[in-house]
Design a protein around this motif. Sequence first.
Motif, PDB file in Angstrom:
ATOM      1  N   GLU A   8     -10.789  -9.597 -22.751  1.00  0.00           N
ATOM      2  CA  GLU A   8     -10.907  -8.461 -23.645  1.00  0.00           C
ATOM      3  C   GLU A   8     -11.451  -8.860 -25.003  1.00  0.00           C
ATOM      4  O   GLU A   8     -12.164  -8.094 -25.621  1.00  0.00           O
ATOM      5  N   THR A   9     -11.137 -10.068 -25.451  1.00  0.00           N
ATOM      6  CA  THR A   9     -11.738 -10.486 -26.716  1.00  0.00           C
ATOM      7  C   THR A   9     -13.242 -10.633 -26.534  1.00  0.00           C
ATOM      8  O   THR A   9     -14.005 -10.370 -27.454  1.00  0.00           O
ATOM      9  N   ILE A  15     -14.822  -7.146 -26.780  1.00  0.00           N
ATOM     10  CA  ILE A  15     -14.970  -6.684 -28.160  1.00  0.00           C
ATOM     11  C   ILE A  15     -16.285  -7.189 -28.719  1.00  0.00           C
ATOM     12  O   ILE A  15     -17.049  -6.462 -29.316  1.00  0.00           O
ATOM     13  N   GLU A  66      -5.455  -4.898 -25.706  1.00  0.00           N
ATOM     14  CA  GLU A  66      -6.741  -4.700 -25.066  1.00  0.00           C
ATOM     15  C   GLU A  66      -6.639  -3.878 -23.809  1.00  0.00           C
ATOM     16  O   GLU A  66      -7.540  -3.124 -23.498  1.00  0.00           O
ATOM     17  N   PHE A  68       1.779  -8.132 -16.395  1.00  0.00           N
ATOM     18  CA  PHE A  68       2.866  -8.663 -17.227  1.00  0.00           C
ATOM     19  C   PHE A  68       4.179  -8.848 -16.469  1.00  0.00           C
ATOM     20  O   PHE A  68       5.219  -9.093 -17.073  1.00  0.00           O
ATOM     21  N   ILE A 115      -1.911 -13.314 -18.208  1.00  0.00           N
ATOM     22  CA  ILE A 115      -2.000 -12.709 -19.535  1.00  0.00           C
ATOM     23  C   ILE A 115      -3.138 -13.327 -20.334  1.00  0.00           C
ATOM     24  O   ILE A 115      -3.927 -12.638 -20.973  1.00  0.00           O
ATOM     25  N   LYS A 116      -3.215 -14.651 -20.277  1.00  0.00           N
ATOM     26  CA  LYS A 116      -4.251 -15.354 -21.018  1.00  0.00           C
ATOM     27  C   LYS A 116      -5.625 -14.824 -20.593  1.00  0.00           C
ATOM     28  O   LYS A 116      -6.499 -14.567 -21.403  1.00  0.00           O
ATOM     29  N   PHE A 176      -5.482 -18.323 -29.654  1.00  0.00           N
ATOM     30  CA  PHE A 176      -5.148 -19.214 -28.543  1.00  0.00           C
ATOM     31  C   PHE A 176      -4.804 -20.635 -28.983  1.00  0.00           C
ATOM     32  O   PHE A 176      -4.700 -21.530 -28.148  1.00  0.00           O
ATOM     33  N   VAL A 199      -2.386  -9.666 -27.772  1.00  0.00           N
ATOM     34  CA  VAL A 199      -3.813  -9.403 -27.588  1.00  0.00           C
ATOM     35  C   VAL A 199      -4.043  -8.700 -26.255  1.00  0.00           C
ATOM     36  O   VAL A 199      -4.722  -7.678 -26.182  1.00  0.00           O
ATOM     37  N   ALA A 200      -3.441  -9.235 -25.208  1.00  0.00           N
ATOM     38  CA  ALA A 200      -3.649  -8.688 -23.870  1.00  0.00           C
ATOM     39  C   ALA A 200      -3.199  -7.233 -23.802  1.00  0.00           C
ATOM     40  O   ALA A 200      -3.899  -6.384 -23.266  1.00  0.00           O
ATOM     41  N   ARG A 201      -2.033  -6.954 -24.356  1.00  0.00           N
ATOM     42  CA  ARG A 201      -1.527  -5.583 -24.324  1.00  0.00           C
ATOM     43  C   ARG A 201      -2.434  -4.646 -25.091  1.00  0.00           C
ATOM     44  O   ARG A 201      -2.803  -3.578 -24.614  1.00  0.00           O
ATOM     45  N   ARG A 221       1.716 -16.364 -17.234  1.00  0.00           N
ATOM     46  CA  ARG A 221       1.050 -16.749 -18.485  1.00  0.00           C
ATOM     47  C   ARG A 221      -0.452 -16.842 -18.317  1.00  0.00           C
ATOM     48  O   ARG A 221      -1.212 -16.481 -19.210  1.00  0.00           O
ATOM     49  N   ARG A 273       2.382 -17.808 -27.154  1.00  0.00           N
ATOM     50  CA  ARG A 273       2.490 -16.904 -26.001  1.00  0.00           C
ATOM     51  C   ARG A 273       2.631 -15.459 -26.427  1.00  0.00           C
ATOM     52  O   ARG A 273       2.093 -14.555 -25.792  1.00  0.00           O
ATOM     53  N   ILE A 298      -0.791 -14.196 -27.551  1.00  0.00           N
ATOM     54  CA  ILE A 298      -1.662 -13.878 -26.422  1.00  0.00           C
ATOM     55  C   ILE A 298      -1.235 -12.579 -25.758  1.00  0.00           C
ATOM     56  O   ILE A 298      -2.045 -11.722 -25.445  1.00  0.00           O
ATOM     57  N   LYS A 299       0.079 -12.457 -25.572  1.00  0.00           N
ATOM     58  CA  LYS A 299       0.603 -11.268 -24.924  1.00  0.00           C
ATOM     59  C   LYS A 299       0.190 -10.033 -25.712  1.00  0.00           C
ATOM     60  O   LYS A 299      -0.235  -9.025 -25.168  1.00  0.00           O
ATOM     61  N   VAL A 344      -6.412 -11.915 -19.254  1.00  0.00           N
ATOM     62  CA  VAL A 344      -6.639 -10.570 -19.782  1.00  0.00           C
ATOM     63  C   VAL A 344      -7.059 -10.658 -21.244  1.00  0.00           C
ATOM     64  O   VAL A 344      -8.046 -10.052 -21.646  1.00  0.00           O
ATOM     65  N   ALA A 345      -6.317 -11.446 -22.004  1.00  0.00           N
ATOM     66  CA  ALA A 345      -6.589 -11.546 -23.436  1.00  0.00           C
ATOM     67  C   ALA A 345      -7.996 -12.065 -23.690  1.00  0.00           C
ATOM     68  O   ALA A 345      -8.736 -11.533 -24.504  1.00  0.00           O
ATOM     69  N   ARG A 346      -8.381 -13.101 -22.972  1.00  0.00           N
ATOM     70  CA  ARG A 346      -9.708 -13.684 -23.159  1.00  0.00           C
ATOM     71  C   ARG A 346     -10.800 -12.701 -22.782  1.00  0.00           C
ATOM     72  O   ARG A 346     -11.748 -12.488 -23.526  1.00  0.00           O
TER      73      ARG A 346
END
Lengths: 190, 190
Positions: free
Chosen positions: B62-63, B66, A62, B22, B55-56, A22, A58-60, B52, A52, A55-56, B58-60
């Motif tokens: 999911e991290t 983990i 996950e 997305f 997506i951010k 990030f 990572v999101a995908r 954006r 971006r 991040i995208k 979702v990424a956060r």
Amino acid sequence: MAKYKKRERQELLIEKVSTDPFLTDERLSEMFEVSIQTIRLDRLELNIPELRERIKHVAREETDKIRSLSLQEVVGEIIDIELNHHALSLFIVEEGHVFRKNQIARGHYLFAQANSLCVAVIDEPLALTKSAQIEFIKPAKLGDKVISKAVVEKMEGRIAAITVESKIEQRLVFKGRFEMYYTGEGEKNG
Amino acid sequence: MAKYKKRERQELLIEKVSTDPFLTDERLSEMFEVSIQTIRLDRLELNIPELRERIKHVAREETDKIRSLSLQEVVGEIIDIELNHHALSLFIVEEGHVFRKNQIARGHYLFAQANSLCVAVIDEPLALTKSAQIEFIKPAKLGDKVISKAVVEKMEGRIAAITVESKIEQRLVFKGRFEMYYTGEGEKNG
DNA sequence: CTGATGTTAGTACCAACTACTAAATGAGGT
DNA sequence: ACCTCATTTAGTAGTTGGTACTAACATCAG
């Protein structure tokens, strides 16, 4: 001297970005005390995509994992099944399944493979484990492919008796005897 | 008429966006055959953040997952322990642990709680499950707080015998007898 | 016909970039 | 000291996917 040489900086950059996807170029340029352009050049040379895209990605990744996690209803992949008779599943020992120290799989994953195979083999709307006698004969290690075979011995009065044997390359590593409780649709109790 | 009314469109929009975060406003405007501005107004009214941010998020999320997954080394949280004597752990049944149909916890999670408690209670560098006899007395349901108690009965010749009882609000739901194999440091055998 | 509601259009602005050109700064080698 | 090549910085134009805001239509109901 606070600043690094190009090589050093690029190596650190890879590390930074992979541990925290990030980070903007601006933040990175502050961290390394160089200009934004330098960071951009570095990313270009190292083929690191922009914030971006990272991040995208990572999101995908996950969201995929979520899918496979909810598929993980059954531990292991069923490779053959004849309902109420027998079933076969494959479970590959991965990083998350082992003790870090010695790379041996935690016992409850082998149990889970056997247990969910028992649930799957019974062709009834409800199937719960009632009891089990299990034995861990040999440890399973990281990377091992465990083949588990469940055989339904008898089904009587809402209780099924199932024996399970799990092998790695033909060698027995786990065996168990499960009693499963099951019911038809309308039925329900405690 | 391909177009929807405002209400319908907004409901579908929520669904679309939540199943696929997305989607750009442009794609959405094509899907609903309205202008981009209409989509933007809809998002504003429905408090749906822009692509954006979605997506951010979702990424956060999911991290984080983990991290909590790798924490799941031990199933359940140990709340009291006296090494080589006894141990207590708490396991709260969450969504991932139950059959969707009936919200009953999969047996192998109760087993995993008991099993990892047995591993934890033994104060030796290596402790593996050798065998177990277990009984599932009552099903555990979503939200239940399962308290598991392991008592070491004896330790002799590299084998420990441990009994485990798991309760929900004082009611026994699971019990088991585990045999654990253990060794001191330098020792090793297949 | 008049208003309210809903829909479009258009502008200015933003973050976080890419892609490119050009200038400044090193650091070495001879 | 001088030349050179690598490195770093600066700056411009253009992109995506938006926000925020204003203003002009549409549509339909009473």
